[in-house]
Motif scaffolding. Structure first.
Motif, short mmCIF file in Angstrom:
data_model
loop_
_atom_site.label_atom_id
_atom_site.label_comp_id
_atom_site.label_asym_id
_atom_site.label_seq_id
_atom_site.Cartn_x
_atom_site.Cartn_y
_atom_site.Cartn_z
N ALA A 65 36.93 -21.00 -21.65
CA ALA A 65 38.25 -20.79 -22.25
C ALA A 65 39.30 -21.58 -21.48
O ALA A 65 39.27 -21.65 -20.26
N ARG A 66 40.21 -22.17 -22.22
CA ARG A 66 41.34 -22.88 -21.59
C ARG A 66 42.57 -22.59 -22.43
O ARG A 66 42.61 -22.87 -23.62
N GLU A 67 43.60 -22.01 -21.81
CA GLU A 67 44.80 -21.64 -22.54
C GLU A 67 45.56 -22.89 -22.96
O GLU A 67 45.70 -23.85 -22.21
N THR A 68 46.03 -22.87 -24.19
CA THR A 68 46.83 -23.97 -24.72
C THR A 68 48.19 -23.42 -25.14
O THR A 68 48.31 -22.25 -25.53
N ARG A 69 49.19 -24.27 -25.07
CA ARG A 69 50.54 -23.90 -25.51
C ARG A 69 51.13 -25.03 -26.33
O ARG A 69 51.00 -26.20 -25.97
N ARG A 89 50.45 -19.60 -28.05
CA ARG A 89 49.50 -19.59 -26.94
C ARG A 89 48.11 -19.35 -27.52
O ARG A 89 47.90 -18.36 -28.21
N GLY A 90 47.21 -20.26 -27.25
CA GLY A 90 45.89 -20.14 -27.85
C GLY A 90 44.77 -20.41 -26.86
O GLY A 90 44.99 -20.50 -25.65
N ASP A 91 43.57 -20.51 -27.39
CA ASP A 91 42.36 -20.77 -26.63
C ASP A 91 41.77 -22.06 -27.19
O ASP A 91 41.58 -22.19 -28.41
N SER A 92 41.47 -22.99 -26.33
CA SER A 92 41.02 -24.31 -26.76
C SER A 92 39.72 -24.27 -27.57
O SER A 92 39.40 -25.22 -28.28
N SER A 100 34.21 -12.95 -24.15
CA SER A 100 35.39 -13.77 -23.84
C SER A 100 36.24 -14.10 -25.06
O SER A 100 37.31 -14.70 -24.92
N PRO A 146 39.02 -13.90 -27.48
CA PRO A 146 40.30 -13.18 -27.36
C PRO A 146 40.65 -12.42 -28.63
O PRO A 146 40.18 -12.75 -29.73
N HIS A 158 43.33 -12.48 -30.28
CA HIS A 158 44.06 -13.24 -31.29
C HIS A 158 43.10 -14.00 -32.22
O HIS A 158 43.46 -14.35 -33.34
#
Length: 428
Positions: A5-9, A20-23, A352, A354, A356
């Motif tokens: 997982a890598r948070e994206t904005r 705010r998302g997950d790559s 893992s 999320p 959302h």
């Protein structure tokens, strides 16, 4: 290893809200639903297609209102179910007529003239008669002596939902579960998809078993002897009438003769499936209710959430199969270790995901609505129905010693299924 997982904005292109998302998943906006469903919309195939969609939506909304009304709903035979049964009996009547006609021609003889057409009719009967299912030989199958703890759990769940248990359990690589009958005595087979089983909690597994066994308890016509065999018979007829490939001049004539019978059989098959789909969607809601009563509302809702991400799980499994193929041949010990590792990867990935992403799947399902050919109601509606009533406590609870015993009983099948998934990459 799968991508982490890598948070994206980013700012939403539609409303400017920060996203705010997950790559690993689709980026979407919770404020305005931008990109909530990246899937291509269904093409418009004309007035008939629009009418079918509208009919499916009206039926789905009416059934949903009944379920949310809090009534003690029971299975019922509406006009569609009765028509489906009549149509199924006609199909079986045609098959029986071939046998009776063939025997009559052979016995009557007519000086030997009737023997040949009688044999032709009997051959047609043999070729087109519904086949009795057998236990699968292409996947691990467990009988009571092989898995006493697992069968004890299934027995307890069956008692809770009000039906008898199963005679055999098959384990495969599908992200699903199902029940069916086999053999001339109509024995019951439970098919457990190991990828789905592995990502569920012990409580959710009980909900899964409760849902599947409930199809027998609530009189689901799709699992019945009359309608179920008729559907398989029509499918066999349609397959038999397929055009011959690379035809000669004579085969072209045969293909031409096949056109009208094939269209008729296809029309009957589609009609029978559509007639049973209404009763089928009701049966799914009722099965969910029995699953919640058996395992608790919370466990049944958790199962619904897992079903929302089955496509993501399938992508992960195919990715691991491709990775294994690129790795080349391995020793037996390495292959077993890789197979056992697969389930840990799948469980870690599921944990893992999320919230959302689950919410996106629910909103996307709401946009797609009721599908004409769907065999199940939309998952987000099934979840909403479970949450609408009073929360139910579990009648069947997981026991630590039983969970350990079941894990040991499934160990060999677990490894075998993982090996096949990594080798073939076939996920249903």
């Amino acid at each position: 290893m799968p991508d982490t997982a890598r948070e994206t904005r980013q700012a939403c292109p539609e409303c400017g809200t920060e996203i705010r998302g997950d790559s690993r998943f689709a980026v979407w906006c919770a404020a305005c639903d931008w990109n909530v469903d990246p899937q291509e919309p269904q093409p418009d195939r004309g007035p008939l297609d629009r009418a079918e969609r509208a009919l499916a939506r009206r039926h789905g909304e009416r059934l949903l209102a009944e379920m949310l009304g809090g009534q003690a709903l029971r299975p019922r035979r509406d006009a569609s179910a009765v028509t489906a049964t009549v149509l199924a009996l006609i199909v079986h009547g045609v098959t029986l007529a071939l046998a009776v006609g063939g025997v009559w021609c052979v016995v009557a003889g007519w000086g030997g003239v009737g023997v040949l057409p009688g044999l032709v009719l009997l051959i047609l009967f043999w070729a087109l008669a519904p086949r009795v299912r057998r236990l699968p030989d292409d996947r691990p199958v467990l009988l009571r002596a092989d898995a006493p703890e697992l069968f004890a759990l299934v027995d307890e769940v069956g008692q809770s939902v009000g039906t008898r248990s199963v005679h055999a359990i098959a384990v495969d690589g599908s992200i699903n579960a199902s029940v069916m009958t086999y053999g001339v005595r109509g024995r019951r087979l439970l098919v457990l998809g190991m990828p789905l089983w592995e990502v569920l909690t012990p409580e959710e597994r009980i909900a899964l078993l409760g849902h599947e066994l409930a199809h027998y308890a609530n009189g689901d016509t799709r699992n019945g002897l009359v309608v179920g065999t008729a559907v398989r018979t029509l499918a066999l007829w349609h397959h038999t009438l397929q055009p011959l490939p690379d035809p000669t001049a004579l085969e072209l004539a045969v293909n031409a003769l096949y056109v009208l019978p094939r269209l008729l059989v296809r029309g009957l098959l589609v009609l029978l499936v559509r007639l049973t789909s209404r009763a089928g969607t009701r049966a799914e809601y009722l099965a969910d209710r029995l699953a919640a009563r058996t395992a608790s509302t919370q466990a049944a809702v958790g199962l619904m959430d897992r079903l929302l991400i089955t496509n993501s799980l399938a992508v992960l499994l195919r990715s691991e199969a491709n990775r294994a193929a690129l790795g080349g041949s391995r020793s037996a010990r390495e292959a077993k270790a890789r197979a056992d590792e697969l389930w840990g990867l799948l469980a870690a990935y599921t944990a893992s995901v999320p919230e959302h992403e689950y919410e996106r799947q629910r909103r996307a399902g709401a946009r797609r609505g009721h599908q004409v050919d769907a065999t199940h109601p939309p998952t987000h509606l099934r979840r909403a129905c479970l949450l609408a009533g009073e929360p139910l406590a579990a009648q069947v609870v997981p026991l630590d010693h039983r969970n350990e015993g079941i894990a040991a009983e499934l160990a060999a099948a677990r490894t075998e299924v993982a090996r096949r998934l990594l080798r073939d990459g076939l996920v249903d």
